[in-house]
Scaffold this active site. Structure first.
Site, PDB file in Angstrom:
ATOM      1  N   HIS A  32     -21.668  56.536  43.973  1.00 33.62           N
ATOM      2  CA  HIS A  32     -22.211  57.892  44.340  1.00 33.62           C
ATOM      3  C   HIS A  32     -22.464  57.890  45.901  1.00 33.62           C
ATOM      4  CE1 HIS A  32     -23.243  58.315  40.112  1.00 33.62           C
ATOM      5  NE2 HIS A  32     -22.460  59.627  40.526  1.00 33.62           N
ATOM      6  N   CYS A  84      -7.046  62.926  38.884  1.00 32.47           N
ATOM      7  CA  CYS A  84      -8.573  62.864  38.765  1.00 32.47           C
ATOM      8  C   CYS A  84      -9.596  61.839  38.765  1.00 32.47           C
ATOM      9  CB  CYS A  84      -8.670  63.693  37.205  1.00 32.47           C
ATOM     10  SG  CYS A  84      -8.342  62.255  35.872  1.00 32.47           S
TER      11      CYS A  84
END
Length: 543
Positions: free
Chosen positions: A185, A474
């Protein structure tokens, strides 16, 4: 002065004085025993509520991915299971509240780390929540990023998502961490904020007076003297909401989603649809298999914002890093190489059939243009088995995930069975280089610029072109603005990413023609290492 190399995860160059991020708190003491265990245990929930409320208050100043991460951290801080475990440690083992929280959080973190993959990425969140709760209970300052008094380069061992979410790009010139990896993240949020970032830069601590950072090359210069703040982000053309190269070749820009909130954020950000709907995220806590009706409602909530737009729905990617309680899968010595994804459906085809029926009915209700794809496919026979069941359920367009080298190497045969393929670069990278993407010491092997990975994608792109079938990406590689164009040059026809990355990728694609991107792709794939791949791609575009 010394120069270190890590993994560049957010492009741009910056320099400035160094500001060190406070490291994790030391372990709380195991004693003395509380005089009144009940009163000591009663301190835990109010502390958790205070921490959770502060995190929720911060969401007001953010949006999109950052707000979602802060909300997740706030929910973890008030998780009933975590708090109950800590309270029992006080009343049954007579531990002080800070130590009880520490041990309860450690058990949760160990379980997530053992699961690996996506769930292992949550370990840093649990540690962050633990530190915040301990700080609240002890009246000390929580670790994390301090507010810079001047524009600075932040150096840290690692950054929790909650620390990264609302950084001010005007004050934070760049981020550098010793740990972490390209799919974490910190990387995602740094790109969304436009902050140059390098992770896995071993030896960057204890820091220096100043630093120069190149977030594309992954280099960090530690300087003995302070340096005046400076930054140089790439100038980009304005993105107009549709993915295309400078000569008009379409490259669909899509969003990865797992919830209705993600879907709303994606449409607000201008996504042309979704290239990855992670259906398992709807049921991570389900103790029993959701009914077909419950699945229909959950899927419809995510599909509704995409009415009239394409959505690629991935069937349950359970097992390994995403164990679903209702599947009651057996423990495995190496779950990343075990019964996961489509392999579970072979053992329980009814679970897949009910899910496919719910997906098709939810699409009919919402007007989303769905395709379905299976995860962890390795052979043509597996692809054919899935395609037959999906088409029988009424899915008009069927595809597969390419996450294993076997699937990439047998692309010709697999594409003969399905309508499209989607490359999961996170898993394909770790399986290709035999390097767990959650192990910081192996972050360089999971760099999506690894030439071996680019060459596999090139072969898949050629196979897809020969069959006249689309192939997407993706994984997090899609959110790297320069790499996105290289992927288009390798034959990729759509890119799906976190919503925050759409604008930068769209602008970068539009800077060069498809022939230019093909030339850059060829140069990158021929390089000996990730750093060389980046350098050669940039050089090809500049020539």
């Amino acid at each position: 002065m010394s120069t270190l190399r890590g993994v560049g995860v957010s492009p741009g160059r910056a320099a400035g004085p160094v500001l060190l991020v406070r490291d994790r708190l030391p372990e709380p003491e195991s004693g003395p025993q509380p005089v009144d265990p009940a009163s000591e245990a009663a301190r835990i929930r109010p502390a958790a509520e205070a921490v959770g409320q502060r995190l929720r208050d911060r969401t007001a100043a953010t949006g999109g991915e950052a707000a979602a991460l802060l909300e997740v951290t706030a929910a973890m801080a008030t998780d009933p299971a975590l708090l109950s475990a800590a309270e029992r440690a006080v009343t049954e083992r007579l531990l002080p509240a800070p130590r009880a929280v520490f041990e309860a959080a450690a058990e949760f973190a160990d379980a997530l780390a053992a699961a690996g993959g996506y769930l292992a990425e949550r370990v840093r969140d649990v540690q962050d929540v633990c530190d915040r709760l301990v700080a609240e209970l002890t009246g000390t300052a929580a670790p994390g990023a301090p507010e810079p008094a001047e524009p600075s380069v932040l150096l840290a061992r690692d950054l929790a998502p909650a620390d990264t979410a609302d950084l001010d790009p005007e004050l934070v010139l760049a981020l550098v961490t010793e740990e972490g990896g390209p799919t974490g993240h910190t990387a995602i949020l740094a790109r969304s904020l436009g902050i140059p970032a390098v992770v896995a830069a071993r030896g960057v601590l204890p820091g220096a007076a100043g630093a120069r950072v190149d977030g594309a090359a992954g280099t960090v210069e530690l300087l003995d003297d302070r340096v005046a703040p400076e930054s140089a982000a790439r100038t980009r053309t304005r993105w107009r909401g549709a993915g295309a190269t400078a000569d008009g070749q379409p490259v669909k820009l899509l969003a990865n989603v797992g919830s209705a909130t993600d879907a709303a954020t994606a449409t607000e950000a201008g996504a042309e649809g979704s290239g990855l709907f992670r259906t398992e995220f709807c049921f991570l806590d389900a103790a029993t298999e959701p009914t077909e009706s419950a699945q229909h409602e959950a899927y419809a909530a995510v599909l509704r914002p995409f009415a009239g737009k394409p959505v690629v729905v991935r069937t349950l990617d359970a097992g390994a890093d995403k164990p679903l309680p209702f599947l009651d899968t057996a423990a495995e010595a190496n779950p990343a190489l075990g019964v996961r994804g489509l392999r579970i459906a072979f053992e329980r085809p009814g679970v897949l059939d009910r899910q496919l029926a719910a997906i098709v009915s939810a699409a009919a209700e919402t007007g989303a243009e769905i395709s379905v794809m299976a995860p962890m496919v390795a052979t043509p026979a597996e692809a054919a088995w899935f395609a037959e069941r999906a088409r029988a359920a009424g899915a008009g367009r069927v595809g597969i995930m390419v996450e294993t080298p076997a699937a990439a190497l047998c692309a010709e045969e697999l594409l003969a069975e399905v309508d499209f393929a989607s490359i999961g670069t996170n898993d394909l990278a770790q399986y290709t280089c035999a390097a767990d993407r959650m192990t910081g010491a192996l972050a360089a092997l999971n760099d999506p610029w690894q030439p071996a990975l680019l060459r596999l994608i090139d072969s898949l792109g050629r196979a897809a072109g020969a069959h006249g079938k689309p192939v997407g990406v993706c994984g997090e590689a899609a959110a790297d603005p320069l790499l996105a164009g290289v992927l288009a040059g390798l034959g990729v026809t759509s890119l799906s990413m976190t919503s925050a990355g759409l604008a930068a990728v769209g602008s970068s694609l539009a800077e060069h023609s498809l022939p230019d991107w093909r030339r850059a792709a060829g140069a990158a794939a021929a390089a000996p290492d990730p750093a060389g791949a980046r350098e050669r791609a940039n050089a090809a575009l500049a020539s």
